[in-house]
Design a protein around this motif. Sequence first.
Motif, PDB file in Angstrom:
ATOM      1  N   MET A  24      88.438  -2.152   2.984  1.00  0.00           N
ATOM      2  CA  MET A  24      89.675  -2.079   3.770  1.00  0.00           C
ATOM      3  C   MET A  24      90.075  -0.620   3.989  1.00  0.00           C
ATOM      4  O   MET A  24      90.580  -0.257   5.058  1.00  0.00           O
ATOM      5  CB  MET A  24      90.794  -2.857   3.069  1.00  0.00           C
ATOM      6  N   GLN A  25      89.832   0.248   2.994  1.00  0.00           N
ATOM      7  CA  GLN A  25      90.129   1.677   3.182  1.00  0.00           C
ATOM      8  C   GLN A  25      89.258   2.254   4.298  1.00  0.00           C
ATOM      9  O   GLN A  25      89.730   3.011   5.139  1.00  0.00           O
ATOM     10  CB  GLN A  25      89.877   2.439   1.873  1.00  0.00           C
ATOM     11  N   LYS A  26      87.976   1.871   4.287  1.00  0.00           N
ATOM     12  CA  LYS A  26      87.058   2.368   5.319  1.00  0.00           C
ATOM     13  C   LYS A  26      87.505   1.874   6.703  1.00  0.00           C
ATOM     14  O   LYS A  26      87.555   2.652   7.668  1.00  0.00           O
ATOM     15  CB  LYS A  26      85.628   1.886   5.007  1.00  0.00           C
ATOM     16  N   LEU A  27      87.861   0.585   6.788  1.00  0.00           N
ATOM     17  CA  LEU A  27      88.302   0.035   8.073  1.00  0.00           C
ATOM     18  C   LEU A  27      89.595   0.723   8.518  1.00  0.00           C
ATOM     19  O   LEU A  27      89.784   0.991   9.708  1.00  0.00           O
ATOM     20  CB  LEU A  27      88.504  -1.483   7.953  1.00  0.00           C
ATOM     21  N   GLY A  28      90.468   1.009   7.563  1.00  0.00           N
ATOM     22  CA  GLY A  28      91.716   1.712   7.878  1.00  0.00           C
ATOM     23  C   GLY A  28      91.426   3.082   8.487  1.00  0.00           C
ATOM     24  O   GLY A  28      92.061   3.484   9.470  1.00  0.00           O
ATOM     25  N   ASN A  47     107.037  -2.466  13.731  1.00  0.00           N
ATOM     26  CA  ASN A  47     106.054  -2.511  14.832  1.00  0.00           C
ATOM     27  C   ASN A  47     104.795  -3.292  14.494  1.00  0.00           C
ATOM     28  O   ASN A  47     103.958  -3.507  15.362  1.00  0.00           O
ATOM     29  CB  ASN A  47     105.622  -1.093  15.225  1.00  0.00           C
ATOM     30  N   TRP A  48     104.619  -3.679  13.252  1.00  0.00           N
ATOM     31  CA  TRP A  48     103.395  -4.377  12.871  1.00  0.00           C
ATOM     32  C   TRP A  48     103.537  -5.857  13.229  1.00  0.00           C
ATOM     33  O   TRP A  48     104.221  -6.613  12.534  1.00  0.00           O
ATOM     34  CB  TRP A  48     103.134  -4.243  11.372  1.00  0.00           C
ATOM     35  N   LYS A  49     102.860  -6.238  14.314  1.00  0.00           N
ATOM     36  CA  LYS A  49     102.982  -7.626  14.784  1.00  0.00           C
ATOM     37  C   LYS A  49     101.879  -8.504  14.209  1.00  0.00           C
ATOM     38  O   LYS A  49     102.086  -9.691  13.962  1.00  0.00           O
ATOM     39  CB  LYS A  49     102.891  -7.680  16.331  1.00  0.00           C
ATOM     40  N   THR A  50     100.698  -7.937  14.026  1.00  0.00           N
ATOM     41  CA  THR A  50      99.560  -8.717  13.534  1.00  0.00           C
ATOM     42  C   THR A  50      99.034  -8.093  12.247  1.00  0.00           C
ATOM     43  O   THR A  50      98.627  -6.927  12.234  1.00  0.00           O
ATOM     44  CB  THR A  50      98.443  -8.767  14.603  1.00  0.00           C
ATOM     45  N   LEU A  51      99.061  -8.889  11.182  1.00  0.00           N
ATOM     46  CA  LEU A  51      98.657  -8.393   9.863  1.00  0.00           C
ATOM     47  C   LEU A  51      97.335  -9.032   9.457  1.00  0.00           C
ATOM     48  O   LEU A  51      97.154 -10.241   9.628  1.00  0.00           O
ATOM     49  CB  LEU A  51      99.710  -8.758   8.804  1.00  0.00           C
ATOM     50  N   LEU A  52      96.451  -8.207   8.902  1.00  0.00           N
ATOM     51  CA  LEU A  52      95.189  -8.725   8.365  1.00  0.00           C
ATOM     52  C   LEU A  52      95.244  -8.651   6.838  1.00  0.00           C
ATOM     53  O   LEU A  52      95.382  -7.572   6.265  1.00  0.00           O
ATOM     54  CB  LEU A  52      94.012  -7.899   8.906  1.00  0.00           C
ATOM     55  N   LEU A  53      95.142  -9.818   6.209  1.00  0.00           N
ATOM     56  CA  LEU A  53      95.194  -9.908   4.749  1.00  0.00           C
ATOM     57  C   LEU A  53      93.797 -10.245   4.234  1.00  0.00           C
ATOM     58  O   LEU A  53      93.173 -11.189   4.732  1.00  0.00           O
ATOM     59  CB  LEU A  53      96.142 -11.040   4.316  1.00  0.00           C
ATOM     60  N   GLY A 112      85.243  -7.259  13.897  1.00  0.00           N
ATOM     61  CA  GLY A 112      85.479  -8.114  15.070  1.00  0.00           C
ATOM     62  C   GLY A 112      86.935  -8.564  15.134  1.00  0.00           C
ATOM     63  O   GLY A 112      87.568  -8.510  16.200  1.00  0.00           O
ATOM     64  N   VAL A 113      87.475  -8.963  13.997  1.00  0.00           N
ATOM     65  CA  VAL A 113      88.870  -9.445  13.951  1.00  0.00           C
ATOM     66  C   VAL A 113      89.827  -8.323  14.358  1.00  0.00           C
ATOM     67  O   VAL A 113      90.753  -8.528  15.160  1.00  0.00           O
ATOM     68  CB  VAL A 113      89.216  -9.960  12.529  1.00  0.00           C
ATOM     69  N   ILE A 114      89.600  -7.136  13.824  1.00  0.00           N
ATOM     70  CA  ILE A 114      90.503  -6.007  14.102  1.00  0.00           C
ATOM     71  C   ILE A 114      90.555  -5.710  15.600  1.00  0.00           C
ATOM     72  O   ILE A 114      91.630  -5.513  16.175  1.00  0.00           O
ATOM     73  CB  ILE A 114      90.048  -4.758  13.298  1.00  0.00           C
ATOM     74  N   VAL A 115      89.392  -5.727  16.215  1.00  0.00           N
ATOM     75  CA  VAL A 115      89.330  -5.383  17.647  1.00  0.00           C
ATOM     76  C   VAL A 115      89.884  -6.531  18.498  1.00  0.00           C
ATOM     77  O   VAL A 115      90.761  -6.323  19.347  1.00  0.00           O
ATOM     78  CB  VAL A 115      87.872  -5.047  18.051  1.00  0.00           C
ATOM     79  N   GLU A 116      89.395  -7.746  18.240  1.00  0.00           N
ATOM     80  CA  GLU A 116      89.785  -8.878  19.101  1.00  0.00           C
ATOM     81  C   GLU A 116      91.251  -9.264  18.942  1.00  0.00           C
ATOM     82  O   GLU A 116      91.921  -9.626  19.907  1.00  0.00           O
ATOM     83  CB  GLU A 116      88.909 -10.095  18.791  1.00  0.00           C
ATOM     84  N   GLU A 117      91.751  -9.197  17.722  1.00  0.00           N
ATOM     85  CA  GLU A 117      93.130  -9.658  17.468  1.00  0.00           C
ATOM     86  C   GLU A 117      94.147  -8.519  17.503  1.00  0.00           C
ATOM     87  O   GLU A 117      95.327  -8.737  17.262  1.00  0.00           O
ATOM     88  CB  GLU A 117      93.209 -10.368  16.108  1.00  0.00           C
ATOM     89  N   LYS A 118      93.662  -7.307  17.776  1.00  0.00           N
ATOM     90  CA  LYS A 118      94.566  -6.139  17.827  1.00  0.00           C
ATOM     91  C   LYS A 118      95.428  -6.039  16.568  1.00  0.00           C
ATOM     92  O   LYS A 118      96.667  -6.023  16.617  1.00  0.00           O
ATOM     93  CB  LYS A 118      95.451  -6.187  19.078  1.00  0.00           C
ATOM     94  N   VAL A 119      94.738  -5.985  15.439  1.00  0.00           N
ATOM     95  CA  VAL A 119      95.422  -5.921  14.138  1.00  0.00           C
ATOM     96  C   VAL A 119      96.205  -4.610  14.024  1.00  0.00           C
ATOM     97  O   VAL A 119      95.733  -3.548  14.439  1.00  0.00           O
ATOM     98  CB  VAL A 119      94.364  -6.032  13.005  1.00  0.00           C
TER      99      VAL A 119
END
Length: 268
Positions: free
Chosen positions: A209-213, A111-117, A187-194
Motif C-alpha cells: 500500500m505504501q508503494k501504491l501510495g 475530498n476523499w470520495k472513494t476509499l480503498l481498504l 486496476g482498482v485504483i485506476v478504474e475506480e478513481k480511488v
Amino acid sequence: MTTYPIQEHPCTVLTNEMVAPQYRHLMLRAPGAALLAQPGQFFNLLCPPDDHTQPFFRRPMSLYRLEREKQRLHFLYKVVGRGTRALARMRPGDELNVLGPLGQGFSLHPNWKTLLLAARGVGVATLAPLAEAARDQGRQVIALCSARTRATLLAVDYLHALGAVVHTVTDDDGSASMPAVEAFLQGVIVEEKVDALFTCGSKRLLRLMQKLGRDYDLPGQAALEQQMACGFGVCHGCVRPFLRHGRVVDLRVCVEGPVFDLQEVMTL
Ligand SMILES: Cc1cc2nc3c(=O)[nH]c(=O)nc-3n(C[C@H](O)[C@H](O)[C@H](O)COP(=O)(O)OP(=O)(O)OC[C@H]3O[C@@H](n4cnc5c(N)ncnc54)[C@H](O)[C@@H]3O)c2cc1C
C-alpha cells in the motif's frame, strides 16, 4: 491529537461466538462513555484468569462495531495465546473490564470520495468501522480482504451489508500472492478513481500500500498492531520509529497511533 479521559468500564458479555476456526466475535453490553469510540481506536481488555492466574497485562483490541442505541460494543479477535484463550472461554452474563477508548483513530478528508481498504486476517476488525463511517458519510468503499484460506476470511458479509464492494483473496489458491494483489489493486485504483488508501493486518500488505501510495500519489493511513502493555502512554513499551517530516522519530503506537499516516510507518 484527540485526547479522551482514560476510563475503565465494567461490561457484560452478550455473545462470544466462534466465526471461523480460531476467530471469535465478542459482543458486550457497555456503558455510554465506552460508546464514544471512533473507528481505528481500541480498548485494552482485562482478560479473565487463565489457569488460576490473571494475564498481567491487558490485551489491546480494536473497536470492530458499535451499536450506540443498543449499548453494544463489538470485537473480532483471533485466539493466539493466554489472554485471548481466556477471552474465548467467556460466556454470556460474564463481566469483562475494558479500558478505553484509546489512541488515535482514522481521519477522513472531506475530498476523499472513494476509499480503498486492504485488510489481512483479523486486520479487517480495525477497518470495518471505517467502512461504516464512510457509508454514513456517503463515501464509496472498496475492500480487499486477504486470508490464508476461504474459511478464515472474516467480516465479508458485514462489509457487504455496509455497502462496500468486497474482493477476497487467499493464500490457498494463490490469489493473495503479492504480485497478484498488486496487479489487482493497480486496476482498482485506476478504474475506480480511488482517493485514499487504508490498511491493517500485514506488513507485506502495508509495504504494498505504501508503494501504491507513492506510485499513484495517494494519501493513506495504516493501523498498527504492536505489542503493548499499558495502552495509554506511560510505559513506553510500544515505542517504534516513524519517518515524520523527513526525520526519524520515536512514537508510542498506543497514544500517537495506532493509526498513522501510511508513509510514516517504517517496516523494520
Ligand atoms: C491497537 C491494537 C489493536 C488490536 N486489535 C486486534 C483485534 O481487533 N483483533 C485481534 O485479534 N487482535 C488484535 N490485536 C492483537 C492482540 O492484541 C493480540 O493478539 C493479543 O494481545 C494477544 O494476546 P494473547 O495473550 O492471546 O497472546 P500472547 O502472545 O500470549 O500475549 C501477548 C501479550 O503479551 C504481552 N507481551 C509480550 N511481549 C511483550 C513485549 N515485548 N512488550 C510488551 N508486552 C508484551 C502483551 O501484554 C501482549 O499483549 C490488536 C493489537 C493492537 C496493538
